[in-house]
Write an enzyme that holds these catalytic residues in place. Structure first.
Site, mmCIF file in Angstrom:
data_model
loop_
_atom_site.group_PDB
_atom_site.id
_atom_site.type_symbol
_atom_site.label_atom_id
_atom_site.label_comp_id
_atom_site.label_asym_id
_atom_site.label_seq_id
_atom_site.Cartn_x
_atom_site.Cartn_y
_atom_site.Cartn_z
ATOM 1 N N ARG A 15 0.858 -1.193 0.000
ATOM 2 C CA ARG A 15 0.000 0.000 0.000
ATOM 3 C C ARG A 15 0.892 1.240 0.000
ATOM 4 O O ARG A 15 1.980 1.214 0.584
ATOM 5 C CB ARG A 15 -0.874 0.037 1.261
ATOM 6 N N ASN A 43 12.229 0.929 3.217
ATOM 7 C CA ASN A 43 11.467 0.038 2.349
ATOM 8 C C ASN A 43 12.426 -0.805 1.541
ATOM 9 O O ASN A 43 13.542 -0.372 1.234
ATOM 10 C CB ASN A 43 10.582 0.863 1.389
ATOM 11 N N HIS A 62 12.722 -2.829 -2.115
ATOM 12 C CA HIS A 62 12.083 -2.875 -3.437
ATOM 13 C C HIS A 62 12.849 -3.860 -4.314
ATOM 14 O O HIS A 62 14.098 -3.807 -4.347
ATOM 15 C CB HIS A 62 12.084 -1.477 -4.068
ATOM 16 N N ASP A 84 10.373 8.301 1.473
ATOM 17 C CA ASP A 84 10.002 9.712 1.495
ATOM 18 C C ASP A 84 8.559 9.801 0.989
ATOM 19 O O ASP A 84 7.868 8.783 0.880
ATOM 20 C CB ASP A 84 10.987 10.567 0.677
HETATM 21 C C1 GRF Z 1 9.542 -8.495 -1.823
HETATM 22 O O1 GRF Z 1 10.355 -8.833 -2.935
HETATM 23 C C2 GRF Z 1 9.310 -7.011 -1.778
HETATM 24 O O2 GRF Z 1 10.407 -6.242 -2.203
HETATM 25 C C3 GRF Z 1 8.178 -6.866 -2.764
HETATM 26 O O3 GRF Z 1 7.333 -7.979 -2.532
HETATM 27 C C4 GRF Z 1 8.130 -9.038 -1.997
HETATM 28 C C5 GRF Z 1 7.519 -9.446 -0.683
HETATM 29 O O4 GRF Z 1 8.004 -10.688 -0.362
HETATM 30 N N1 GRF Z 1 7.474 -5.622 -2.566
HETATM 31 P P1 GRF Z 1 7.747 -11.309 1.112
HETATM 32 O O5 GRF Z 1 6.290 -11.019 1.484
HETATM 33 O O6 GRF Z 1 8.704 -10.631 2.056
HETATM 34 O O7 GRF Z 1 8.045 -12.770 0.939
#
Ligand code: GRF
Length: 199
Positions: free
Chosen positions: A90, A106, A108, A140
Protein backbone atom coordinates in the site's frame (compact mmCIF):
# COMPACT_ATOMS: atom_id res chain seq x y z
CA UNK A 1 16.24 -1.00 18.64
CA UNK A 2 12.51 -1.68 18.24
CA UNK A 3 11.40 -2.69 14.75
CA UNK A 4 7.81 -2.60 13.54
CA UNK A 5 7.49 -4.44 10.23
CA UNK A 6 4.68 -3.80 7.75
CA UNK A 7 3.88 -6.68 5.40
CA UNK A 8 1.17 -7.64 2.93
CA UNK A 9 2.25 -11.05 1.73
CA UNK A 10 4.09 -14.26 2.55
CA UNK A 11 6.62 -12.43 4.69
CA UNK A 12 9.88 -14.10 3.69
CA UNK A 13 11.63 -10.79 4.35
CA UNK A 14 9.95 -10.68 7.75
CA UNK A 15 11.08 -14.24 8.40
CA UNK A 16 14.67 -13.21 7.73
CA UNK A 17 14.38 -10.31 10.20
CA UNK A 18 12.85 -12.60 12.83
CA UNK A 19 15.71 -15.07 12.40
CA UNK A 20 18.27 -12.25 12.71
CA UNK A 21 16.73 -10.68 15.81
CA UNK A 22 17.49 -13.80 17.86
CA UNK A 23 21.17 -12.81 17.70
CA UNK A 24 21.81 -10.41 20.62
CA UNK A 25 24.53 -8.73 18.55
CA UNK A 26 22.02 -7.80 15.88
CA UNK A 27 20.89 -4.83 17.96
CA UNK A 28 17.29 -4.86 16.82
CA UNK A 29 14.18 -6.84 17.60
CA UNK A 30 10.91 -7.11 15.71
CA UNK A 31 8.39 -5.97 18.32
CA UNK A 32 5.32 -6.06 16.07
CA UNK A 33 4.02 -6.92 12.63
CA UNK A 34 1.31 -4.76 11.05
CA UNK A 35 -0.52 -5.83 7.92
CA UNK A 36 -3.34 -4.63 5.69
CA UNK A 37 -4.28 -8.24 4.90
CA UNK A 38 -6.21 -10.43 7.38
CA UNK A 39 -4.94 -13.47 5.44
CA UNK A 40 -1.27 -12.46 5.30
CA UNK A 41 1.03 -15.41 5.83
CA UNK A 42 3.20 -13.04 7.84
CA UNK A 43 0.64 -13.19 10.67
CA UNK A 44 1.46 -16.86 11.20
CA UNK A 45 5.17 -16.01 11.30
CA UNK A 46 4.52 -13.35 13.94
CA UNK A 47 2.42 -15.70 16.04
CA UNK A 48 4.99 -18.51 15.84
CA UNK A 49 7.71 -16.05 16.87
CA UNK A 50 5.64 -14.71 19.78
CA UNK A 51 5.58 -11.26 18.21
CA UNK A 52 2.58 -8.93 18.45
CA UNK A 53 0.61 -8.25 15.30
CA UNK A 54 -2.15 -5.97 14.11
CA UNK A 55 -4.41 -6.16 11.06
CA UNK A 56 -5.57 -2.81 9.68
CA UNK A 57 -7.66 -3.72 6.64
CA UNK A 58 -8.87 -0.99 4.26
CA UNK A 59 -12.26 -2.69 4.02
CA UNK A 60 -12.84 -1.86 7.68
CA UNK A 61 -12.57 1.91 7.10
CA UNK A 62 -14.84 4.39 5.37
CA UNK A 63 -12.02 5.93 3.40
CA UNK A 64 -8.30 5.84 2.67
CA UNK A 65 -7.43 8.61 5.09
CA UNK A 66 -9.12 6.77 7.97
CA UNK A 67 -7.25 3.59 7.09
CA UNK A 68 -3.96 5.47 6.85
CA UNK A 69 -4.47 7.13 10.24
CA UNK A 70 -5.40 3.81 11.84
CA UNK A 71 -2.30 2.18 10.37
CA UNK A 72 -0.11 4.96 11.75
CA UNK A 73 -1.67 4.53 15.20
CA UNK A 74 -1.22 0.75 15.05
CA UNK A 75 2.46 1.25 14.25
CA UNK A 76 3.03 4.05 16.77
CA UNK A 77 1.54 2.15 19.70
CA UNK A 78 4.50 -0.25 19.53
CA UNK A 79 7.03 2.57 19.87
CA UNK A 80 9.17 1.83 16.81
CA UNK A 81 12.72 3.06 16.50
CA UNK A 82 12.56 1.89 12.89
CA UNK A 83 9.58 1.07 10.67
CA UNK A 84 10.38 -1.53 8.01
CA UNK A 85 8.17 -1.95 4.92
CA UNK A 86 8.88 -5.52 3.85
CA UNK A 87 6.56 -6.40 1.02
CA UNK A 88 3.93 -3.87 2.09
CA UNK A 89 1.79 -3.22 -0.96
CA UNK A 90 0.00 0.00 0.00
CA UNK A 91 1.09 3.58 -0.55
CA UNK A 92 1.40 5.41 2.76
CA UNK A 93 0.30 9.01 2.94
CA UNK A 94 2.64 12.00 3.31
CA UNK A 95 1.17 12.42 6.82
CA UNK A 96 2.22 8.87 7.71
CA UNK A 97 5.72 9.39 6.27
CA UNK A 98 6.14 12.70 8.11
CA UNK A 99 5.06 11.11 11.40
CA UNK A 100 7.90 8.57 11.16
CA UNK A 101 10.20 10.71 9.03
CA UNK A 102 13.70 9.39 8.62
CA UNK A 103 12.96 6.13 10.38
CA UNK A 104 10.99 4.27 7.70
CA UNK A 105 12.84 2.05 5.25
CA UNK A 106 11.47 0.04 2.35
CA UNK A 107 12.78 -2.83 0.30
CA UNK A 108 12.08 -2.87 -3.44
CA UNK A 109 12.86 -5.78 -5.81
CA UNK A 110 14.63 -3.70 -8.48
CA UNK A 111 17.62 -1.35 -8.75
CA UNK A 112 15.94 2.02 -8.13
CA UNK A 113 15.48 4.47 -9.71
CA UNK A 114 14.83 1.87 -12.40
CA UNK A 115 11.51 0.06 -12.29
CA UNK A 116 9.72 1.63 -9.30
CA UNK A 117 6.16 0.67 -8.40
CA UNK A 118 4.23 -2.48 -7.75
CA UNK A 119 5.67 -4.50 -10.67
CA UNK A 120 9.41 -3.83 -10.56
CA UNK A 121 10.38 -7.43 -11.33
CA UNK A 122 7.95 -7.74 -14.25
CA UNK A 123 9.00 -4.33 -15.63
CA UNK A 124 12.72 -5.17 -15.56
CA UNK A 125 12.04 -8.44 -17.35
CA UNK A 126 9.81 -6.78 -19.94
CA UNK A 127 12.43 -4.09 -20.56
CA UNK A 128 15.02 -6.75 -21.31
CA UNK A 129 17.32 -5.77 -18.45
CA UNK A 130 20.33 -8.10 -18.05
CA UNK A 131 20.92 -7.13 -14.44
CA UNK A 132 18.31 -6.28 -11.85
CA UNK A 133 18.38 -6.60 -8.08
CA UNK A 134 17.00 -5.01 -4.94
CA UNK A 135 17.15 -1.70 -3.14
CA UNK A 136 16.68 -0.71 0.51
CA UNK A 137 15.83 2.96 0.75
CA UNK A 138 14.55 5.57 3.16
CA UNK A 139 10.84 6.17 2.52
CA UNK A 140 10.00 9.71 1.49
CA UNK A 141 6.68 11.14 0.35
CA UNK A 142 7.05 9.70 -3.14
CA UNK A 143 6.72 6.10 -4.31
CA UNK A 144 10.02 4.16 -4.15
CA UNK A 145 11.80 7.52 -4.46
CA UNK A 146 13.60 8.07 -1.15
CA UNK A 147 17.37 8.16 -0.61
CA UNK A 148 19.02 4.80 -1.27
CA UNK A 149 20.71 2.99 1.64
CA UNK A 150 21.86 -0.24 -0.03
CA UNK A 151 21.54 -2.22 -3.25
CA UNK A 152 22.44 -5.68 -4.53
CA UNK A 153 22.67 -6.74 -8.18
CA UNK A 154 21.11 -9.96 -9.45
CA UNK A 155 21.53 -11.38 -12.99
CA UNK A 156 18.52 -11.72 -15.27
CA UNK A 157 18.75 -14.98 -17.24
CA UNK A 158 17.37 -15.46 -20.73
CA UNK A 159 14.72 -17.98 -19.71
CA UNK A 160 13.61 -16.14 -16.57
CA UNK A 161 9.97 -15.52 -15.95
CA UNK A 162 8.70 -13.09 -13.30
CA UNK A 163 8.42 -15.70 -10.59
CA UNK A 164 11.86 -17.22 -11.14
CA UNK A 165 13.53 -13.83 -11.29
CA UNK A 166 11.67 -12.58 -8.21
CA UNK A 167 12.74 -15.62 -6.21
CA UNK A 168 16.37 -15.07 -7.25
CA UNK A 169 16.09 -11.41 -6.25
CA UNK A 170 14.48 -12.30 -2.93
CA UNK A 171 17.50 -14.40 -1.92
CA UNK A 172 19.68 -11.29 -2.21
CA UNK A 173 16.96 -9.02 -0.86
CA UNK A 174 16.50 -10.86 2.41
CA UNK A 175 20.23 -10.68 3.14
CA UNK A 176 20.43 -7.02 2.13
CA UNK A 177 17.44 -6.06 4.28
CA UNK A 178 18.71 -7.88 7.37
CA UNK A 179 22.14 -6.31 7.02
CA UNK A 180 20.88 -2.80 6.28
CA UNK A 181 18.22 -2.77 9.01
CA UNK A 182 20.80 -4.03 11.53
CA UNK A 183 23.21 -1.24 10.62
CA UNK A 184 20.46 1.38 10.67
CA UNK A 185 19.31 0.12 14.07
CA UNK A 186 22.83 0.18 15.54
CA UNK A 187 24.19 3.31 13.91
CA UNK A 188 21.22 5.39 12.78
CA UNK A 189 20.34 6.73 9.35
CA UNK A 190 21.83 10.02 8.19
CA UNK A 191 20.23 11.71 5.21
CA UNK A 192 21.87 14.64 3.46
CA UNK A 193 19.73 15.59 0.47
CA UNK A 194 19.69 12.55 -1.81
CA UNK A 195 22.48 10.79 0.04
CA UNK A 196 21.67 8.44 2.90
CA UNK A 197 24.38 6.80 4.98
CA UNK A 198 24.35 4.48 7.96
CA UNK A 199 26.28 5.43 11.06
C1 GRF B 1 9.54 -8.49 -1.82
O1 GRF B 1 10.36 -8.83 -2.93
C2 GRF B 1 9.31 -7.01 -1.78
O2 GRF B 1 10.41 -6.24 -2.20
C3 GRF B 1 8.18 -6.87 -2.76
O3 GRF B 1 7.33 -7.98 -2.53
C4 GRF B 1 8.13 -9.04 -2.00
C5 GRF B 1 7.52 -9.45 -0.68
O4 GRF B 1 8.00 -10.69 -0.36
N1 GRF B 1 7.47 -5.62 -2.57
P1 GRF B 1 7.75 -11.31 1.11
O5 GRF B 1 6.29 -11.02 1.48
O6 GRF B 1 8.70 -10.63 2.06
O7 GRF B 1 8.05 -12.77 0.94
Amino acid sequence: ARLVVLVSGAGSNLAALLAAHDDPAYGARVVAVVTDRPDAGALDLARDAGVASAVVAPADFEDRAAWDAATAEAVDVFGPDLVVLAGFMRILSPAFVRRFAGRIVNTHPALLPSFPGAHGVRDALAHGAKVSGCTVHVVDEGVDSGPILAQAAVPVLDDDDEEVLHERIKVAERALLVETVGRAARHGIHVDGRRATLG
